[in-house]
Each structure stands twice: as structure tokens, then as C-alpha cells.
Design an enzyme around this catalytic site. Structure first.
Site, PDB file in Angstrom:
ATOM      1  N   SER A   1       1.866  19.875   8.592  1.00 22.68           N
ATOM      2  CA  SER A   1       1.739  20.618   8.629  1.00 22.68           C
ATOM      3  C   SER A   1       1.570  22.055   7.547  1.00 22.68           C
ATOM      4  O   SER A   1       1.211  23.128   7.961  1.00 22.68           O
ATOM      5  CB  SER A   1       1.158  20.963  10.233  1.00 22.68           C
TER       6      SER A   1
ATOM      7  N   SER B   1      -2.449  21.255   9.038  1.00 22.04           N
ATOM      8  CA  SER B   1      -2.754  21.965   9.806  1.00 22.04           C
ATOM      9  C   SER B   1      -2.778  23.058   9.438  1.00 22.04           C
ATOM     10  O   SER B   1      -3.575  24.422  10.065  1.00 22.04           O
ATOM     11  CB  SER B   1      -2.957  22.133  11.529  1.00 22.04           C
TER      12      SER B   1
ATOM     13  N   LYS C   1      -0.141  32.137  12.857  1.00 23.62           N
ATOM     14  CA  LYS C   1      -1.084  30.956  12.251  1.00 23.62           C
ATOM     15  C   LYS C   1      -1.653  30.946  14.313  1.00 23.62           C
ATOM     16  O   LYS C   1      -0.967  31.150  15.215  1.00 23.62           O
ATOM     17  CB  LYS C   1      -0.485  29.324  12.354  1.00 23.62           C
TER      18      LYS C   1
END
EC number: 6.3.5.7
Length: 498
Positions: A178, A154, A79
Site C-alpha cells: 500500500s 491504499s 495518511k
């Protein structure tokens, strides 16, 4: 070779050990899929294909020389919230569009030392603020199950990349769901560990008392393999805690020796009516209750527990998280690094335009909310009161765990919704209603796929554990997955060959 991406991480490790394919062949396979298909998904922000192939070649040579690290030569991706030395780290924001970190995050170093190969940095909601991955400066991410729908957020890029068959596993971060919510939307397993279990050094902060890194994969076993090198005490992170680290994969192997028909005998799963109230989609509830029935068939006992009303938890979270964000993001001022406005007239203009031009609408909204909550005259009425309620939320979880080992709930109130549904912020925040309490209490939690809605969209079941009980969560989900095939279902993009 055309379906290497359908193999589990364990099968990939076995294949590399048995020389059924090389790390170079495996890496090339994933790179080819990314190049041909990510245009439909937009899961990557930065590609590191050239470096990855060089690492794969080196990994093959090390295996020939007897290096037996399990993860050696296995591709993955990070990420874009984790700093990577010499590689762009953007946090999905224009504010960091040109930021190349001079060092690696602790987990990046640990995964690199385990021998894994990074294929690049994955898209995300800007500064991890969002539940649908539509706030990224680099464009919205599409769900591989239905490219007209959101992947969740997210960590939407991480979830989409795994679900599309671009990488077998990926890192994510979880401040209020997330990792778990996108895992649910994309038919994956994702785990958020106990707060302090994984170092936050080098992870760009959103809300420092809530953020925690974790792993995402198709199965609990996949997540366990990736999580293993990530955990452990780090003296560079003041919130990192010294605690014994179990062997997650070995614990799964040991658990497989239990009664084949009732492997979960003796496990008490708490179910709270507060998690099944108004707002829960009926199709999602049907799938979740069917999964709970399966757990009972495997020997688990369902007990009723009570937890804090999720709406109270939601209000508490959206007071505390923006407050911490307003403090953490004050460092992005256009002076030292990141985005800087053109031709500022004076210092105030530099600050004002750099921040208003560099941050997107959702980030600005949360900064303003947090600054207001921390301002003179409102601090005690809002922030201090929210902190007191946070303590009560922790107490409610502790009370519930006195009568159960694990708490189960839907991961999200709905399946993946359409892109550009124009949800107002409050409606989007409600997507986190079942996940945020875990972050406020610092507990570990996992989302696992447990079925599809009538229109073919994945549904996740959340398992919440006691502090430091990641192994119990992973093993419980693994035993469930040994008797079901929900985690083996493939998205529409994963079924495409190149």
C-alpha cells in the site's frame, strides 16, 4: 516562489536554513495549491491549514533563535490511518466519520517533535483495503499524472498529494504493497520498513502481523529524511523491536564518495523469473529491464534467484490478511465510538445495521472471507495451512538472499489503470502480486520510479532488502537517482501553477 513545490525535501531544508524563504511562505504556497487544485485530485479528507500556519510562524521564530532541526518548518501530511489528537481520523470509512482521536500515534508525535508541519489527513482506501483508492467513503482519488486513472492504494491520497505538489512528503502504511504500489503508479519513491522497525501504536489496524508505516516522497533521499524520526523502539507497541537505527541521510552522503562511475560495484541484485511471468505488462517489463541494465552500468551484478511463486504468495496473503482484519474490525460495533445506526430495535439490530451501514463493500467482503477462514471446521484447512506456507515463503527469501544482497522486481504488473474500470476483486488483488510476499516475510522494500510507458505513465522498480537493511535500499536507490532523472519528472498537476 511559484515552483517551490518542485524542490526536493533536501532543497527545501537548505532554503529554510539559508533564509531563501520562510516556513510561513512555504506553508502558504502548499496550502494555496491544495485549495486551487485538490478539487481535481481529492487527496485530502481533512485540512488543518489554520493550525499549520500557526506552527509555521512558530517554526520561523525557533529558527531565528538557533533551532537547527533539519525538518523544522517543513510541511507534510499524514495518511488518515494514523490517530491525530483533536483532528478527525476516519480511515476513509463511514464507520469512523466522526472519530476524533484523544491521542497521537507514535509516529505523529515523532514527526511533530522533529518540527514538521502537518497540512492535514490524506484520503485512502477504506481501512487500507484496496489497491486503487476507489473504496474510500470520501470519494475516489485521481492520479495527478492522468486524472482519469487511479493513484493506487491504499495510500493513494498520500501518493497523489506528493505527486501533485501539495506536500513534499507524506506518511503511508503498507500491509501488502500500500506504499509501494501507489508510489509506482504516481512516479514516487516509497519505502516499507522491516516489520517492527516503526511503531504501530496509534495506527488503526488492518492486519496486525503485516501492517507497517513508512514514508513517501519524490526521491529516496526525501523518504530517508521523513523515515528517520519515525523509526525506533516503542514500548507501547508489543510488535516494536529494539534494533540499532542508522543515520539514513548520512549513509547516503557517505555512499556518494564511492567511485563516481561504478558506485554500486560489488552489489549483487537478485532477479527471479517468477516476477517476470504471465500477467506482467510488456511496457512495464521493458522499463524495468532497462532500469536493471542501468544498475549493471553502475557496477551492480545481476544474479538469478528463485522465490515462491507469486500466485501462491497471493493466495496465502488473501487468507491471512482478511482473517486478521475480521478480528481487528470486530471492535467497530456501534457502541463505543464511530458510526451508530439510527433507532436500533435491539442489540442484534444495533450490531447488524451499524456494521452493514458503516462498512463499505470491500471491507465487508474481507471480513466475511476472514471470518470464514477462522470458523470452526475450516480453521485448520485454511488459516493454519496458510501460516505454514507463510513460513516457507520466509525460507525461500532467506535462501535467495544467500546469493544476493537485494532482490529487484517490478513493483506492479501494470501502470495506473483507468478509474471505474470495474475490476472484479480477484483482478484488483492481482495488482499486489509482487509486493505482498515482502509483508508476509516482514522484509523492508522500496519502490522507485524508473521510467514511463509509451503513453506517459510512471513505472516503479521494487527493491527488496534483508531484515533491517532499509539504509542499503535507500542508498542503492539514491545512487541510481544520482545518475538518472526519473524521480525529477513532474505530473501534469504538479506542472500547474496557481
Amino acid at each position: 516562489m511559484s515552483e517551490l513545490h518542485h524542490l526536493s525535501l533536501h532543497e527545501l531544508i537548505t532554503g529554510l536554513e539559508g533564509k531563501q524563504f520562510s516556513s510561513v511562505e512555504l506553508t502558504e504556497h502548499y496550502i494555496k495549491r491544495i485549495e486551487k487544485l485538490d478539487g481535481k485530485i481529492n487527496s485530502f479528507i481533512t485540512h488543518t491549514s489554520e493550525t499549520a500556519l500557526a506552527q509555521a510562524k512558530a517554526a520561523d521564530e525557533m529558527r531565528l533563535q538557533g533551532d537547527n532541526r533539519a525538518l523544522l518548518g517543513v510541511p507534510m501530511a499524514h495518511k488518515d490511518i494514523f490517530c491525530t489528537r483533536g483532528v478527525l481520523t476516519t480511515c476513509g470509512s463511514k464507520m469512523l466519520h466522526n472519530f476524533v482521536a484523544p491521542y497521537d500515534a507514535t509516529i505523529v508525535t515523532a514527526i511533530d517533535e522533529a518540527g514538521m508541519i502537518s497540512l492535514g489527513k490524506l484520503n485512502m482506501d477504506e481501512f487500507a483495503m484496496g489497491s486503487d483508492n476507489e473504496s474510500s467513503h470520501y470519494g475516489e482519488v485521481h492520479n495527478p499524472w492522468d486524472i482519469e486513472r487511479v493513484p493506487g492504494g491504499s495510500s493513494g491520497g498520500s501518493a497523489a498529494a506528493v505527486a501533485a505538489g501539495f506536500v513534499p512528503v507524506a506518511t503511508g502504511s503498507d500491509t501488502g504493497g500500500s506504499i509501494r504500489q501507489p508510489a509506482s503508479f504516481c512516479g514516487l519513491t516509497g519505502i516499507k520498513p522491516t516489520y517492527g522497525r516503526v511503531s504501530r501504536f496509534g495506527m488503526i489496524a488492518y492486519a496486525s502481523s503485516l501492517d507497517q508505516a513508512g514514508s513517501m516522497g519524490r526521491s529516496a533521499q526525501d523518504c530517508a529524511y521523513l523515515l528517520q524520526p519515525m523509526v525506533g523502539h516503542d514500548p507501547r507497541d508489543a510488535t516494536s523491536i529494539k534494533h540499532d537505527v542508522p543515520d539514513y541521510v548520512q549513509d547516503m552522503i557517505d555512499a556518494e564518495k564511492r567511485d563516481e562511475n561504478k558506485p554500486l560495484a560489488g552489489l549483487r541484485i537478485g532477479v527471479a523469473k517468477e516476477y517476470f511471468g504471465a500477467g506482467l505488462n510488456s511496457d512495464v517489463e521493458t522499463v524495468v529491464r532497462s532500469a536493471l541494465q542501468k544498475y549493471q552500468e553502475l557496477g551492480a551484478t545481476i544474479v538469478e534467484v528463485n522465490i515462491t511463486d507469486p500466485e501462491i504468495t497471493l493466495a496465502t496473503y488473501y487468507m491471512l490478511a482478511p482473517a486478521e482484519a475480521s478480528s481487528n474490525l470486530s471492535r467497530f460495533d456501534g457502541v463505543r465510538f464511530g458510526y451508530r445506526c439510527e433507532a436500533p430495535k435491539d442489540l442484534v439490530d444495533l450490531y447488524t445495521r451499524s456494521r452493514s451501514e458503516g462498512f463499505g463493500p470491500e471491507v465487508q467482503r474481507r471480513i466475511l472471507m476472514g471470518t470464514y477462514a477462522l470458523s470452526a471446521g475450516y480453521y485448520d484447512a485454511y488459516y493454519t495451512k496458510a501460516q505454514k506456507i507463510r513460513r516457507l515463503i520466509v525460507q525461500d527469501f532467506n535462501t535467495a538472499f544467500a546469493s544476493c544482497d537485494i532482490i529487484a522486481s517490478p513493483t506492479a504488473p501494470t501502470a495506473a489503470y483507468k478509474l471505474s474500470d470495474d475490476l472484479d476483486p480477484a483482478s484488483m488483488y492481482l495488482g499486489d502480486v509482487y509486493t505482498i510476499g515482502v509483508n508476509l516475510a516482514g522484509l523492508p522494500a522500496l519502490s522507485q520510479p524508473v521510467g514511463l510507458t509509451p503513453n506517459g505513465l510512471p513505472v516503479g522498480l521494487q527493491l527488496i532488502g534483508k531484515h533491517w537493511q532499509e539504509s542499503q535500499l535507500l542508498t542503492t536507490a539514491h545512487l541510481f537517482q544520482q545518475h538518472t532523472d526519473h524521480h525529477q519528472q513532474h505530473s501534469a498537476i504538479a506542472k500547474e501553477t496557481v
